[in-house]
Design an enzyme around this catalytic site. Structure first.
Site, PDB file in Angstrom:
ATOM      1  N   HIS A   2      29.423  71.214 -74.816  1.00 53.47           N
ATOM      2  CA  HIS A   2      29.727  70.234 -75.871  1.00 53.47           C
ATOM      3  C   HIS A   2      28.533  69.287 -76.100  1.00 53.47           C
ATOM      4  O   HIS A   2      28.645  68.068 -75.944  1.00 53.47           O
ATOM      5  CB  HIS A   2      30.994  69.442 -75.504  1.00 53.47           C
ATOM      6  CG  HIS A   2      31.692  68.869 -76.701  1.00 53.47           C
ATOM      7  ND1 HIS A   2      33.048  68.764 -76.802  1.00 53.47           N
ATOM      8  CD2 HIS A   2      31.214  68.349 -77.857  1.00 53.47           C
ATOM      9  CE1 HIS A   2      33.376  68.215 -77.958  1.00 53.47           C
ATOM     10  NE2 HIS A   2      32.262  67.950 -78.623  1.00 53.47           N
ATOM     11  N   ARG A   9      35.899  72.549 -82.423  1.00 53.50           N
ATOM     12  CA  ARG A   9      36.790  72.286 -81.291  1.00 53.50           C
ATOM     13  C   ARG A   9      37.256  73.636 -80.784  1.00 53.50           C
ATOM     14  O   ARG A   9      37.580  74.533 -81.589  1.00 53.50           O
ATOM     15  CB  ARG A   9      38.019  71.454 -81.720  1.00 53.50           C
ATOM     16  CG  ARG A   9      37.725  70.008 -82.082  1.00 53.50           C
ATOM     17  CD  ARG A   9      37.347  69.156 -80.867  1.00 53.50           C
ATOM     18  NE  ARG A   9      37.110  67.768 -81.196  1.00 53.50           N
ATOM     19  CZ  ARG A   9      35.891  67.217 -81.381  1.00 53.50           C
ATOM     20  NH1 ARG A   9      34.799  67.947 -81.282  1.00 53.50           N
ATOM     21  NH2 ARG A   9      35.775  65.922 -81.648  1.00 53.50           N
ATOM     22  N   GLU A  54      38.692  71.333 -72.389  1.00 49.87           N
ATOM     23  CA  GLU A  54      37.429  70.960 -71.725  1.00 49.87           C
ATOM     24  C   GLU A  54      37.697  69.959 -70.607  1.00 49.87           C
ATOM     25  O   GLU A  54      38.572  69.109 -70.756  1.00 49.87           O
ATOM     26  CB  GLU A  54      36.478  70.317 -72.750  1.00 49.87           C
ATOM     27  CG  GLU A  54      35.992  71.306 -73.782  1.00 49.87           C
ATOM     28  CD  GLU A  54      35.078  70.669 -74.829  1.00 49.87           C
ATOM     29  OE1 GLU A  54      34.647  69.510 -74.630  1.00 49.87           O
ATOM     30  OE2 GLU A  54      34.801  71.327 -75.849  1.00 49.87           O
TER      31      GLU A  54
HETATM   32  C1  DGY Z   1      32.215  64.705 -82.199  1.00 48.57           C
HETATM   33  O1  DGY Z   1      31.454  63.816 -82.598  1.00 48.57           O
HETATM   34  O2  DGY Z   1      33.355  64.864 -82.648  1.00 48.57           O
HETATM   35  C2  DGY Z   1      31.691  65.575 -81.119  1.00 48.57           C
HETATM   36  O3  DGY Z   1      32.458  66.698 -80.923  1.00 48.57           O
HETATM   37  C3  DGY Z   1      31.543  64.782 -79.833  1.00 48.57           C
HETATM   38  O4  DGY Z   1      32.759  64.398 -79.403  1.00 48.57           O
END
Ligand code: DGY
Length: 326
Positions: A290, A243, A272
């Site tokens: 992402h 993240r 984001e």
């Molecule tokens: C997750 O699976 O947490 C990825 O970051 C997609 O949101």
């Protein structure tokens, strides 16, 4: 499978893959956010009124207000993500709302993206692509776009969960030396010869390449800060597939601009999709939007894990992907 008649009402906050949506329609009286826009908490509450199941993803904030306003009708929140930092799980638990997520099935895809970022950051993928595309390539040169090779380098994986372990497997195949920092040391069969560092600061000191794969959480916000980045060896590379909030952007951008850090590969960002515009100006950053789990087969598998998990719950069984039982 039909769960009950009439079918339980469900709301789908984002468009899932075709096969997953088809499976959902069979089971639920499904309302869909047809245009796939990112919904605010207020929009979710309006659209999902009366739903027993809320299908979400990491783009939706399933906060206290959403959960309280959809309770007591709401029975389950099912998120198409392994991460659940966007869900107030404490309130879900208090209200008796079950929460499901999608671990395991995305570990291969996410670790592939980590390798993509690592290779592109080390081997200057963005500059290379731009040179060819723009027509500014004047031909081969012995000193053109020299990068950093992976073989023999020390990679530190921060967060040695399922995804972290898959990254280590792939990095090993590239001839890298594997180190990791985790809350707990792994058993030897999972560690597979990797060196454990109980202390993050100490781990950073040996990281030629530092890969952030720890789960997002409020406690880890800004953990990769200026002081820690300064501990990295010269010309280190940072990769983030977790993240964006874990990284202090000012500190990373400063280190990238000043050459303290050779390059970064980033798949995730704070706030984001509003990426800090300074990243766009830097040649030594490889950026991707992402994409960790973004393969057809993975997104199908993630969706079906939620479908099957809910089937099990409606039949009184507890599937392995339940975070908060109901
Ligand atoms: C997750 O699976 O947490 C990825 O970051 C997609 O949101």
């Amino acid at each position: 499978m039909v769960l009950s008649s009439p079918k339980p009402r469900a709301f789908l906050c984002r468009r899932f893959t075709e096969s997953v949506e088809a499976a959902l329609r069979k089971r639920y009286d499904l309302r869909i956010n047809e245009n796939d826009s990112i919904l605010s908490p207020d929009d979710i509450v309006k659209s999902a009124q009366g739903s027993q199941v809320l299908f979400a993803s990491a783009t939706e904030q399933i906060n206290e207000s959403v959960l309280r306003q959809l309770s007591p009708r709401l029975r389950y929140v099912a998120t198409l993500s392994v991460g659940y930092d966007h869900i107030n799980t404490a309130v879900a638990q208090e209200l008796g709302i079950g929460v499901l997520h999608t671990p395991d099935v995305l570990s291969d895809a996410c670790s592939e993206i980590a390798m993509m970022l690592m290779l592109n950051a080390c081997r200057r993928g963005y500059e290379a692509d731009r040179m060819v595309r723009s027509g500014s390539w004047t031909g081969w040169s012995p000193t053109q776009l020299l990068g950093i090779g992976l073989k023999g380098k020390r990679v530190v994986v921060f967060g040695m969960g399922r995804i972290g372990q898959e990254i280590a497997t792939r990095a090993r195949a590239f001839g890298m030396e594997i180190h990791y920092h985790n809350r707990r040391r792994l058993p030897p069969e999972q560690e597979a010869g990797a060196s454990y560092h109980a202390d993050l600061d100490e781990a950073m000191q040996v990281a030629d390449i530092f890969v952030i794969a720890a789960p997002g959480s409020a406690q880890l916000k800004g953990i990769i800060n200026a002081e820690r980045i300064a501990r990295l060896p010269a010309r280190a590379v940072i990769v983030n597939i977790s993240r964006g909030e874990l990284v202090d952007d000012d500190a990373l951008i400063h280190a990238l601009t000043g050459g303290r850090v050779f390059a970064a590969g980033l798949d995730v960002f704070a706030n984001e999709p509003n990426v800090d515009p300074r990243y766009r100006e830097l040649d030594n950053v490889f950026l991707s939007p992402h994409l960790g789990s973004a393969t057809q087969e993975t997104r199908d598998a993630m969706g079906m894990l939620l479908v099957d998990g809910l089937d099990a719950l409606y039949q009184g069984r507890t599937p392995s992907n339940v975070l908060i039982p109901r």
